[in-house]
Design a protein around this motif. Sequence first.
Motif, PDB file in Angstrom:
ATOM      1  N   GLY A 188       0.841  -1.190  -0.015  1.00 58.79           N
ATOM      2  CA  GLY A 188      -0.246   0.195   0.032  1.00 58.79           C
ATOM      3  C   GLY A 188       0.820   1.338   0.085  1.00 58.79           C
ATOM      4  O   GLY A 188       1.774   1.660  -0.747  1.00 58.79           O
ATOM      5  N   HIS A 189       0.787   1.998   1.017  1.00 59.18           N
ATOM      6  CA  HIS A 189       1.275   3.403   1.183  1.00 59.18           C
ATOM      7  C   HIS A 189       2.518   3.178   2.146  1.00 59.18           C
ATOM      8  O   HIS A 189       3.130   4.496   2.221  1.00 59.18           O
ATOM      9  N   ASP A 244      -4.514   2.364  -1.377  1.00 53.24           N
ATOM     10  CA  ASP A 244      -4.528   2.374   0.024  1.00 53.24           C
ATOM     11  C   ASP A 244      -5.012   0.953   0.369  1.00 53.24           C
ATOM     12  O   ASP A 244      -6.262   0.703   0.137  1.00 53.24           O
ATOM     13  N   CYS A 245      -4.380   0.154   0.909  1.00 48.61           N
ATOM     14  CA  CYS A 245      -4.664  -1.303   1.099  1.00 48.61           C
ATOM     15  C   CYS A 245      -5.171  -1.358   2.371  1.00 48.61           C
ATOM     16  O   CYS A 245      -5.947  -2.603   2.819  1.00 48.61           O
ATOM     17  N   GLY A 246      -5.577  -0.358   3.146  1.00 51.55           N
ATOM     18  CA  GLY A 246      -6.365  -0.260   4.205  1.00 51.55           C
ATOM     19  C   GLY A 246      -5.671  -1.448   5.125  1.00 51.55           C
ATOM     20  O   GLY A 246      -4.630  -1.636   5.603  1.00 51.55           O
ATOM     21  N   ASP A 247      -6.888  -2.121   5.739  1.00 50.95           N
ATOM     22  CA  ASP A 247      -6.465  -3.189   6.908  1.00 50.95           C
ATOM     23  C   ASP A 247      -5.512  -4.424   6.346  1.00 50.95           C
ATOM     24  O   ASP A 247      -5.154  -5.264   6.977  1.00 50.95           O
ATOM     25  N   PHE A 300     -10.457  -2.381  -0.500  1.00 47.23           N
ATOM     26  CA  PHE A 300      -9.661  -2.988   0.439  1.00 47.23           C
ATOM     27  C   PHE A 300     -10.610  -2.495   1.493  1.00 47.23           C
ATOM     28  O   PHE A 300     -10.771  -1.395   2.005  1.00 47.23           O
ATOM     29  N   PRO A 301     -10.759  -3.484   2.521  1.00 44.43           N
ATOM     30  CA  PRO A 301     -11.359  -3.295   3.860  1.00 44.43           C
ATOM     31  C   PRO A 301     -10.574  -2.009   4.663  1.00 44.43           C
ATOM     32  O   PRO A 301      -9.225  -2.302   4.744  1.00 44.43           O
ATOM     33  N   GLY A 302     -11.159  -1.011   5.016  1.00 47.73           N
ATOM     34  CA  GLY A 302     -10.564  -0.031   5.556  1.00 47.73           C
ATOM     35  C   GLY A 302      -9.597   0.892   4.712  1.00 47.73           C
ATOM     36  O   GLY A 302      -8.899   1.566   5.262  1.00 47.73           O
ATOM     37  N   GLY A 303      -9.451   0.795   3.301  1.00 45.75           N
ATOM     38  CA  GLY A 303      -8.819   1.184   2.488  1.00 45.75           C
ATOM     39  C   GLY A 303      -9.587   1.829   1.349  1.00 45.75           C
ATOM     40  O   GLY A 303     -10.856   2.210   1.319  1.00 45.75           O
TER      41      GLY A 303
END
Length: 178
Positions: free
Chosen positions: A21-22, A83-86, A115-118
């Motif tokens: 992700g980031h 943004d891959c979040g979780d 993405f979950p959370g992303g």
Amino acid sequence: MKIALARHGETPYNAEHRFQGHLPVPLTERGREQAHELARAAATRDWGALYCSPLARARETADIVAAAIGHHPMEDARFAETDCGDWTDRFFADVQAAEPELFAAYQRADPAFAFPGGESFAAQQLRVLEGIDAVRQGPLPALVVCHRGSIRLALAALHADDAQRTAEVPNASLVDLP
């Protein structure tokens, strides 16, 4: 060719099949070698500008390319990876075991996937296309050093071909946009 996109060199997370992700993940030694190969290929063309994602792996690659083509990289966050979040910092295999249906949607780059959370692929695609439109307003031809996901989504939209969402985009590859 007015705009070309290039993927950053290999990172440890690429080699380990892990979501970065980031995160500020640097290139591996192999990734730096790939960036130098990309720089040699880029140096065979004339460029009006060089842009890059602000993420460490893209910036490191762009700095290597910049030395070969004589342009300073201009960072543009619209070219950042999703943004891959979780899922950030998790191994693909672990996510696949824990959330097989959602991971399958990720793998086929389902346009509705988020993405979950992303971030969703749809949101990322919009921002990448906004970035490309902005680059078209500046000096051309332009090279943008970014990420596999950003390249795939740009190709899918610009070719009106959803199969591009899962296209093979090796590290340090150079892809001309239509």
